[in-house]
Design a protein around this motif. Sequence first.
Motif, PDB file in Angstrom:
ATOM      1  N   PRO A 145       0.803  -1.230   0.000  1.00  0.00           N
ATOM      2  CA  PRO A 145       0.000   0.000   0.000  1.00  0.00           C
ATOM      3  C   PRO A 145       0.835   1.279   0.000  1.00  0.00           C
ATOM      4  N   ALA A 146       1.845   1.352   0.846  1.00  0.00           N
ATOM      5  CA  ALA A 146       2.674   2.555   0.899  1.00  0.00           C
ATOM      6  C   ALA A 146       3.423   2.757  -0.413  1.00  0.00           C
ATOM      7  N   LEU A 147       3.916   1.669  -0.992  1.00  0.00           N
ATOM      8  CA  LEU A 147       4.636   1.778  -2.251  1.00  0.00           C
ATOM      9  C   LEU A 147       3.719   2.275  -3.366  1.00  0.00           C
ATOM     10  N   LEU A 148       2.506   1.746  -3.433  1.00  0.00           N
ATOM     11  CA  LEU A 148       1.563   2.182  -4.463  1.00  0.00           C
ATOM     12  C   LEU A 148       1.269   3.672  -4.342  1.00  0.00           C
ATOM     13  N   ALA A 149       1.086   4.146  -3.133  1.00  0.00           N
ATOM     14  CA  ALA A 149       0.806   5.574  -2.934  1.00  0.00           C
ATOM     15  C   ALA A 149       1.955   6.431  -3.445  1.00  0.00           C
ATOM     16  N   GLU A 150       3.170   6.017  -3.168  1.00  0.00           N
ATOM     17  CA  GLU A 150       4.336   6.783  -3.600  1.00  0.00           C
ATOM     18  C   GLU A 150       4.477   6.777  -5.119  1.00  0.00           C
ATOM     19  N   LEU A 151       4.266   5.609  -5.730  1.00  0.00           N
ATOM     20  CA  LEU A 151       4.402   5.511  -7.178  1.00  0.00           C
ATOM     21  C   LEU A 151       3.281   6.267  -7.888  1.00  0.00           C
ATOM     22  N   GLN A 152       2.068   6.163  -7.378  1.00  0.00           N
ATOM     23  CA  GLN A 152       0.961   6.910  -7.974  1.00  0.00           C
ATOM     24  C   GLN A 152       1.205   8.411  -7.902  1.00  0.00           C
ATOM     25  N   ARG A 153       1.855   8.841  -6.857  1.00  0.00           N
ATOM     26  CA  ARG A 153       2.144  10.267  -6.669  1.00  0.00           C
ATOM     27  C   ARG A 153       3.180  10.764  -7.662  1.00  0.00           C
ATOM     28  N   ASP A 154       4.185   9.937  -7.969  1.00  0.00           N
ATOM     29  CA  ASP A 154       5.366  10.406  -8.698  1.00  0.00           C
ATOM     30  C   ASP A 154       5.397  10.054 -10.182  1.00  0.00           C
ATOM     31  N   VAL A 155       4.733   8.985 -10.573  1.00  0.00           N
ATOM     32  CA  VAL A 155       4.873   8.470 -11.938  1.00  0.00           C
ATOM     33  C   VAL A 155       3.707   8.942 -12.802  1.00  0.00           C
ATOM     34  N   PHE A 164       3.955  17.410  -8.063  1.00  0.00           N
ATOM     35  CA  PHE A 164       3.382  18.723  -7.745  1.00  0.00           C
ATOM     36  C   PHE A 164       1.867  18.703  -7.945  1.00  0.00           C
ATOM     37  N   GLU A 165       1.417  18.185  -9.079  1.00  0.00           N
ATOM     38  CA  GLU A 165      -0.017  18.171  -9.361  1.00  0.00           C
ATOM     39  C   GLU A 165      -0.743  17.179  -8.462  1.00  0.00           C
ATOM     40  N   SER A 166      -0.137  16.018  -8.202  1.00  0.00           N
ATOM     41  CA  SER A 166      -0.754  15.036  -7.300  1.00  0.00           C
ATOM     42  C   SER A 166      -0.964  15.629  -5.910  1.00  0.00           C
ATOM     43  N   GLN A 167       0.054  16.263  -5.393  1.00  0.00           N
ATOM     44  CA  GLN A 167      -0.041  16.845  -4.060  1.00  0.00           C
ATOM     45  C   GLN A 167      -1.017  18.014  -4.028  1.00  0.00           C
ATOM     46  N   ARG A 168      -1.048  18.790  -5.097  1.00  0.00           N
ATOM     47  CA  ARG A 168      -1.999  19.898  -5.168  1.00  0.00           C
ATOM     48  C   ARG A 168      -3.437  19.390  -5.100  1.00  0.00           C
ATOM     49  N   ARG A 169      -3.697  18.322  -5.821  1.00  0.00           N
ATOM     50  CA  ARG A 169      -5.056  17.774  -5.835  1.00  0.00           C
ATOM     51  C   ARG A 169      -5.406  17.086  -4.516  1.00  0.00           C
ATOM     52  N   LEU A 170      -4.482  16.305  -3.976  1.00  0.00           N
ATOM     53  CA  LEU A 170      -4.749  15.607  -2.723  1.00  0.00           C
ATOM     54  C   LEU A 170      -4.972  16.585  -1.572  1.00  0.00           C
ATOM     55  N   PHE A 173      -5.339   0.719  -9.215  1.00  0.00           N
ATOM     56  CA  PHE A 173      -6.519   1.567  -9.030  1.00  0.00           C
ATOM     57  C   PHE A 173      -6.083   3.022  -9.012  1.00  0.00           C
ATOM     58  N   GLY A 174      -7.073   3.906  -9.097  1.00  0.00           N
ATOM     59  CA  GLY A 174      -6.789   5.330  -9.015  1.00  0.00           C
ATOM     60  C   GLY A 174      -7.224   5.891  -7.676  1.00  0.00           C
ATOM     61  N   PHE A 175      -6.535   6.939  -7.227  1.00  0.00           N
ATOM     62  CA  PHE A 175      -6.891   7.579  -5.961  1.00  0.00           C
ATOM     63  C   PHE A 175      -6.632   9.072  -6.087  1.00  0.00           C
ATOM     64  N   GLY A 176      -7.628   9.869  -5.673  1.00  0.00           N
ATOM     65  CA  GLY A 176      -7.452  11.305  -5.757  1.00  0.00           C
ATOM     66  C   GLY A 176      -8.551  12.052  -5.048  1.00  0.00           C
ATOM     67  N   ALA A 177      -8.677  13.326  -5.391  1.00  0.00           N
ATOM     68  CA  ALA A 177      -9.698  14.189  -4.802  1.00  0.00           C
ATOM     69  C   ALA A 177     -10.847  14.337  -5.780  1.00  0.00           C
ATOM     70  N   ALA A 178     -12.066  14.429  -5.252  1.00  0.00           N
ATOM     71  CA  ALA A 178     -13.237  14.580  -6.103  1.00  0.00           C
ATOM     72  C   ALA A 178     -14.327  15.336  -5.368  1.00  0.00           C
TER      73      ALA A 178
END
Length: 682
Positions: A145-155, A454-460, A162-167
């Motif tokens: 889980p932690a690895l997926l969060a980091e990779l989704q954030r950076d790549v 940058f964009e991932s963190q902005r949205r989260l 799966f996808g994870f974000g703000a909505a």
Amino acid sequence: MTKLAVATASTLLALFSATTPAVETPLEALPYTPGLDVSAMDRTADPCTDFYQYTCGGWQKNNPIPADQARWDVYRKLHSDSQRFQWGILDKLAKNPQSGTPDQRKLGDYFAACTDEERSEALGAQPLEAQLARVAALTAKRALPALLAELQRDVPDAKLFFGFGAAQDFADPNRVIASASAGGLSLPDRDAYLRRDARSATLRRQYVEHIARTFVLLGETPAQAKNSARQVLRIETALAGASLSKVEMRDPYKLYHGMDAKALAALTPHFDWKPFLAANGTQDTQAFNVTEPKFFKSLDSLLAREKLADIKTYLRWQLAHSLSPYLAKSFADENFSFFGRTLHGIQAQAPRWKRCVELTDRQLGEALGQEFVARAFSPELKAKTLKMTRQIEDAMAKDLAELDWMSPETKKKAQQKLAAIVNKIGYPDKWRDYSALIVTRDDFAGNVMRATRFESQRRLAKIGKPVEHGEWDMTPTTVNAYYDPQMNDINFPAGVLQAPLYDAKMDDAPNYGNTGGTIGHELTHAFDDEGRQFDAHGKLTDWWQKKDADAFNSRAQCIVDQYGKYVVVDDIRINSRLTLGEDIADLGGLILAWTAWKAETADQALESRDGLTPEQRFFVGYAQWACENNRPEDMRVHARTDPHSPGKYRVNGLVVNMPEFAKAFACKPGKAMTKTQRCRVW
């Protein structure tokens, strides 16, 4: 187009691959193409038999598909011209690194790094190695889980299970919540994995061969790579089988399942959300929308039964797939060979300058947008298009008041929704702040990943906060427009308000047909099969009387039946349930544009031009935005996945339903562009 908050971001993968020589040069200004182009017409065709051929036959003959394109149309040609204009802007900024504002220096440095192909080649696969090392270091599933969060954030565009974000919350449109959505697929949609016809089987075989070649580039032997590719396809097929279809995803009620952290944890007992949320900085989140609970239950079972080695194989593929466009030629070429040439029939990669302009717009879009607007979008142009927008809204209000199939109760709420729509024209009132983004001139792939973070963190960071209603989901340079049912706003970037789509030098008739039809299209999305399910505040709720909903569905079925008969390519017909919202919006938009044009010119003595009456110019002006040529491979993909009908039917499918067209061209009963039972929703 219409947009829901659960929609995924546009893919970056097709943008980068090996270079072909650029033949274009940067532009100092946007080139001019008239809003009604008589040379694009085929006057030998009978407009009452095939109006699309009559309006677009010359364009199709004179505009073959460029080698680096899957399809070619008026929108893409304007987009290409706009890119050359933006190239001129970025090239100057890149050559003057010490001058300008901080954002201008960032744009110049980003573009300079991107176009430095020699350095990208020298680095080879090095930018990928750090990410692969993170996967290699995974020794237990509990660390996944932690690895997926980091990779989704950076790549960029990482399709990692799966996808994870703000909505925006469907139940409370004033707040932003976390959203977990189905994902993990690299082919265009889930049905590409599940269909059993020969063509689909061939495509999957070609996909596996491509995956295997990519694993060879990562250092595996051909035998190892072949086995790895089979494991990837097996996992992705399982994910596809648990996912909703494109048609099912048009129903917002199937995409909204609010739950708290405890319910989310219970949904996936083998996947611990706490380290995932901690890794992406959302550990305090308590409100979630899980778009597809069935998918996450299946994903949980898959993760429980799969060997760790196979999970890591899947992750390695997804990382290589996502980052190949930003690596050396061998990776970029292989990525293009399947996702460009095989899947869409594209013959050659776009020149590097074009791919760099596209990527700059995607990752620094509002900084580039400021430069574009300052040069190509005057206050006068904004005022003119805003006036047209308000006129078409007035036409919609009149239409709603006169409907004979809707009850007074539902009409009242429809009028309230219409009155609440916010018009966004050209560009946002507040520009995005890029000061926290680090950009260097010698680290192209690093810039891409830092901009992704940058964009991932902005949205989260939006999660748990009030909705920012002033934001846009398209950049100002975009040659497109959209309606957002949760924001209840229509958005027209400066890029789409340029000739030939909006021609300030042209008479009103083609402008109201073209841009007016587009404005009416986006406005009608507020009341199409999706949009009508959201109220004036953007809340998902049923505000319709049952008899009115039944009447709407009956009228919509007429359009489903009509478009379902049209053949796209081979024996593939339009999936008219998938295209219903766009087809409703096309027809409603053109009707509204006609009404607004007639109101605007009621006291004017209109003259014929170019051998066309004003009424004929209105319809030709509308139709010419849809002129296009398509490759068969791309047509097959779009027939399965695109909610828009092909251009031919976005023209001919409308005019058969408009008695005003038959009158304008004196079409006799029995002609192909006339029919006795016309469809109309709005």
